[in-house]
Design an enzyme around this catalytic site. Structure first.
Site, PDB file in Angstrom:
ATOM      1  N   GLU A   1      -6.663  -1.658  -2.762  1.00  8.85           N
ATOM      2  CA  GLU A   1      -5.203  -1.472  -2.721  1.00  8.85           C
ATOM      3  C   GLU A   1      -4.885   0.004  -2.578  1.00  8.85           C
ATOM      4  O   GLU A   1      -5.292   0.813  -3.404  1.00  8.85           O
ATOM      5  CB  GLU A   1      -4.597  -2.001  -4.034  1.00  8.85           C
ATOM      6  CG  GLU A   1      -3.123  -1.717  -4.189  1.00  8.85           C
ATOM      7  CD  GLU A   1      -2.605  -2.023  -5.595  1.00  8.85           C
ATOM      8  OE1 GLU A   1      -3.398  -2.504  -6.450  1.00  8.85           O
ATOM      9  OE2 GLU A   1      -1.406  -1.777  -5.845  1.00  8.85           O
TER      10      GLU A   1
ATOM     11  N   ASP B   1      -5.043  -2.399  -8.704  1.00  9.67           N
ATOM     12  CA  ASP B   1      -4.712  -1.742  -9.973  1.00  9.67           C
ATOM     13  C   ASP B   1      -4.563  -2.767 -11.087  1.00  9.67           C
ATOM     14  O   ASP B   1      -4.338  -3.955 -10.843  1.00  9.67           O
ATOM     15  CB  ASP B   1      -3.402  -0.950  -9.807  1.00  9.67           C
ATOM     16  CG  ASP B   1      -3.628   0.259  -8.911  1.00  9.67           C
ATOM     17  OD1 ASP B   1      -2.666   0.798  -8.362  1.00  9.67           O
ATOM     18  OD2 ASP B   1      -4.825   0.604  -8.730  1.00  9.67           O
TER      19      ASP B   1
ATOM     20  N   ASP C   1      -2.199  -3.187 -12.921  1.00  8.44           N
ATOM     21  CA  ASP C   1      -0.793  -3.401 -13.296  1.00  8.44           C
ATOM     22  C   ASP C   1      -0.261  -4.638 -12.568  1.00  8.44           C
ATOM     23  O   ASP C   1      -1.005  -5.342 -11.891  1.00  8.44           O
ATOM     24  CB  ASP C   1       0.026  -2.166 -12.922  1.00  8.44           C
ATOM     25  CG  ASP C   1      -0.096  -1.873 -11.420  1.00  8.44           C
ATOM     26  OD1 ASP C   1       0.275  -0.789 -10.979  1.00  8.44           O
ATOM     27  OD2 ASP C   1      -0.619  -2.773 -10.695  1.00  8.44           O
TER      28      ASP C   1
ATOM     29  N   ASP D   1       1.661  -4.950 -10.016  1.00  8.35           N
ATOM     30  CA  ASP D   1       1.520  -4.936  -8.554  1.00  8.35           C
ATOM     31  C   ASP D   1       0.098  -5.316  -8.148  1.00  8.35           C
ATOM     32  O   ASP D   1      -0.108  -6.094  -7.214  1.00  8.35           O
ATOM     33  CB  ASP D   1       1.838  -3.527  -8.000  1.00  8.35           C
ATOM     34  CG  ASP D   1       3.344  -3.340  -7.841  1.00  8.35           C
ATOM     35  OD1 ASP D   1       3.821  -2.202  -7.691  1.00  8.35           O
ATOM     36  OD2 ASP D   1       4.050  -4.396  -7.901  1.00  8.35           O
TER      37      ASP D   1
END
Ligand code: 28F
Length: 656
Positions: A438, A511, A513, A515
């Site tokens: 990503e 990641d 998180d 997202d």
């Protein structure tokens, strides 16, 4: 009608210690799958009794003491004494491997069990096992234990504590088996309630009218502790459940019957989605990798619909046939066959190999479908399905160029797409790994940090398209998706060919998180819908970057979750600096290599489909276009910031 069995019908072959010696031979693994096989083996014996028409209620209870109790309301195991062995039928069935007469297909035409190894395997791999039989108004009981000999420390597996005993009178009928899996055999002896519940629901759909009652005694809340599954509609109800969060566009088509010593049942119903969901089973065992039964079903389906298209003039003389893909766009189908001696193939034994099955299924399904389509009352649905297929064919034609690129029919066209890919120098697909990363900055670090001999990097700029509910042409129009297809080399959908895969591992690096989680979900949805064998053959992994770095002087420790952080803070004492990684991009190439890419120390989570039916529903709910079901699901299940929602497995040492 099943003739009466008695002890004399039981073939006696060998003792139980062989089972404890090599449990993997009998239950596959001593991990969670193997542990739950014990439950399935006993449940399948109860189902055999129900399939033969003698029982209609099966209960499974996870007891507080960790044991599992299974009951049925059938005739009760035979209790007469085996003429040669001088012990009861119960004792023979639970102490002799391959006992239980299931090997001849006289009465138990289709045994669903672990391919007939019998209940004695369960006894052999349990600390204790109690069998209660309620028969002829009498309650019998026999208890078995796997005890360690104090002198030799050798464990005697599944020994009877006493001969079968009469405990008294009863009005009950049936068999009850309660067993405590042996923690000296299994990595963990904790049953997964969801795993059991999902499988029982599936069995209820596959065994129309049989009531399955599941109780988890660890749950306090009365309302959640006990659940019943019984479906009079059988596969019809199964397809309705699978389509619950989809938009159906046709009535269900359901047929069942016996032919050539097999039982064949199927139900199909169309939805407005662009992908197909087919679930097939053999003797109640899921076959996520398909096989000869599914091949026969698909072939029959495509032929029946093409013939119908010609008969109604939708296809002209000169037109080519439509492809199976076209007809199956939007289909939800369940195919269940019962065969006498199934041969399971594939890595997870999820594919039926019997060659004789394909032509039988193809003929039987073809005959019924062609009659069904001719039937006046089905004309509107038949037309609607045809129209959808013709449209799908047009879209497929329109994407031929892009699909050829996807299939790398012409390397030239594929070239520009590959521009994003930092290929590895090695050419051995068995060794190579593709990291899908990503973001450009993380992509840059990964390119620098990697071992270019066997690690390729494909950076994703932002979120790829969510392919759920998108037409094939829209999916292929997305550059991120096209570059992934090109890099992997397998093609997609009907063209998918796993033998062209250029990497052994496809590792998603995103990641930690929300997202990152969303990107993971989008990628997994794409793989699930268009490259499913990539997952079922175990090639897809999720990389696990560290969340924290603790530094004291020269020494630094990486922590992958809050638990590891707490432990590290404890051991490192005062005077440390703590860095929380917001994203992959914050790590320099060296750190990214050390913590996340180096096969020696990285943590990878292999993506697997434990329950095909649940995976289908999850993808539909979480990625589909209906908001309500998604909201309900998230409010019911999501636990935000819970890091250990997927457990990383430490990569074994040695090169990838
Ligand atoms: C909780 C698990 O195992 N139920 C079973 C029966 C009933 C018969 C049977 C089983 C001879 C050797 C095949 C009774 N009366 N539930 C169960 N219920 N096995 S297992 O026969 C054993 C056969 O193996 C049964 C007359 N015929 C058959």
């Amino acid at each position: 009608m099943a003739s009466e069995y008695t002890a004399k019908d039981i073939m006696v072959l060998e003792g139980l210690d062989a089972v404890r010696l090599r449990p993997g031979m009998y239950i596959g693994t001593t991990g969670s799958r193997g542990l739950h096989h014990l439950v399935w083996e006993i449940v399948d014996n109860a189902i055999d009794e129900a399939s033969n028409g003698y029982a209609n209620e099966i209960t499974v209870t996870l007891k507080k003491d960790g044991s599992c109790e299974v009951t049925d309301n059938g005739r009760g195991l035979p209790v007469d004494i085996h003429p040669k062995l001088g012990v009861s039928a119960v004792e023979v069935i639970y102490t002799q491997l391959h006992a239980g007469g299931k090997f001849d297909d006289k009465n138990y035409a289709y045994s669903g069990g672990l391919h007939g190894v019998g209940a004695s395997v369960v006894n052999a791999l349990s600390r204790w096992c109690t069998v209660d039989v309620y028969r002829d108004f009498t309650h019998y009981q026999q208890r078995f234990e796997s005890v360690e000999d104090p002198k030799t420390h050798k464990i005697q597996s599944g020994k009877p504590l006493a001969p079968l005993e009469k405990l008294g009178n009863t009005r009950k009928r049936g068999t009850c088996v309660c067993f405590l899996p042996d923690d000296r055999v299994f990595d963990s002896v904790t049953f997964n309630a969801d795993t059991v519940r999902h499988r029982l629901r599936e069995l209820a759909y596959l065994n129309r009218g049989v009531k399955f009652v599941f109780t988890d005694e660890h749950i306090k809340d009365e309302a959640l502790r006990r659940v019943e599954y019984v479906y009079q509609g059988g596969l019809n109800d199964f397809v309705s459940y699978l389509n619950k969060d989809k938009t159906v566009i046709s009535e269900p088509i359901q047929y069942e019957g016996d032919t050539n010593g097999m039982r064949i049942r199927f139900c199909i119903q169309y939805t407005d989605s662009y992908t197909e969901s087919i679930f097939s089973f053999v003797n109640n065992i899921p076959t996520p990798e398909g096989g000869t039964h599914e091949a026969g079903f698909k072939a029959a389906f495509t032929k029946a619909f093409n013939d119908y298209a010609r008969k109604t003039g939708v296809l002209k003389e000169k037109d080519n046939n439509l492809s199976g893909d076209d007809f199956r766009e939007g289909i939800t189908a369940v195919l269940a066959v019962n065969v006498k001696n199934p041969q399971f193939e594939g890595q997870t034994k999820g594919r039926l190999g019997n060659t004789e099955v394909r032509p039988i299924v193809e003929k039987w399904v073809g005959d019924r479908l062609s009659v069904h389509l001719e039937d006046l009352k089905n004309q509107s649905d038949a037309k609607l399905i045809l129209d959808k297929a013709v449209k799908a064919a047009k879209v497929r034609e329109a994407t031929r160029k892009a699909r050829d690129v996807a299939r790398q029919k012409n390397e030239l066209e594929a070239a520009p797409l590959v521009g994003k890919l930092s290929a590895c120098t090695g050419r051995d697909a068995k060794l190579n790994e593709l990291f899908i990363v990503e973001g450009d900055s993380a992509g840059g670090s990964a390119k620098q940090g990697r071992d270019r001999r066997f690690q390729a990097i494909l950076p994703l700029r932002g979120k790829p398209l969510n392919s759920e509910k998108k037409r094939l042409d829209q999916v292929l129009a997305n550059e991120e998706i096209r570059s992934m297809i090109t890099a992997l080399g397998t093609g997609i959908g009907e063209d998918f060919d796993i033998s062209r895969l250029k990497y052994d591992k496809v590792i998603i690096l995103s990641d930690a998180d929300q997202d990152g989680a969303h990107i993971r979900a989008i990628l997994l949805t794409f793989f699930y819908r268009y490259m499913k064998p990539l997952i079922t053959e175990g090639h897809v992994y999720m990389g696990m970057p560290p969340l924290y770095k603790i530094q004291k002087g020269e020494k630094s420790t990486y922590c992958y979750d809050d638990k590891e952080l707490a432990k590290a803070m404890q051991s490192v004492g005062k005077g440390y600096t703590l860095q929380r990684y917001k994203g992959l991009g914050e790590m320099n190439p060296e750190q990214l290599w050390e913590t996340t890419m180096n096969p020696e120390g990285r943590k990878l989570t292999q993506v697997s489909i434990e329950d095909d039916m649940e995976a289908e529903r999850m993808v539909t709910i979480l990625m589909g276009d209906k908001v309500e079901p998604r909201k309900d699901y998230i409010f019911a299940y999501a636990d935000f910031n819970k890091r250990d929602d997927f457990k990383p497995v430490r990569q074994e040492g040695g090169k990838a």
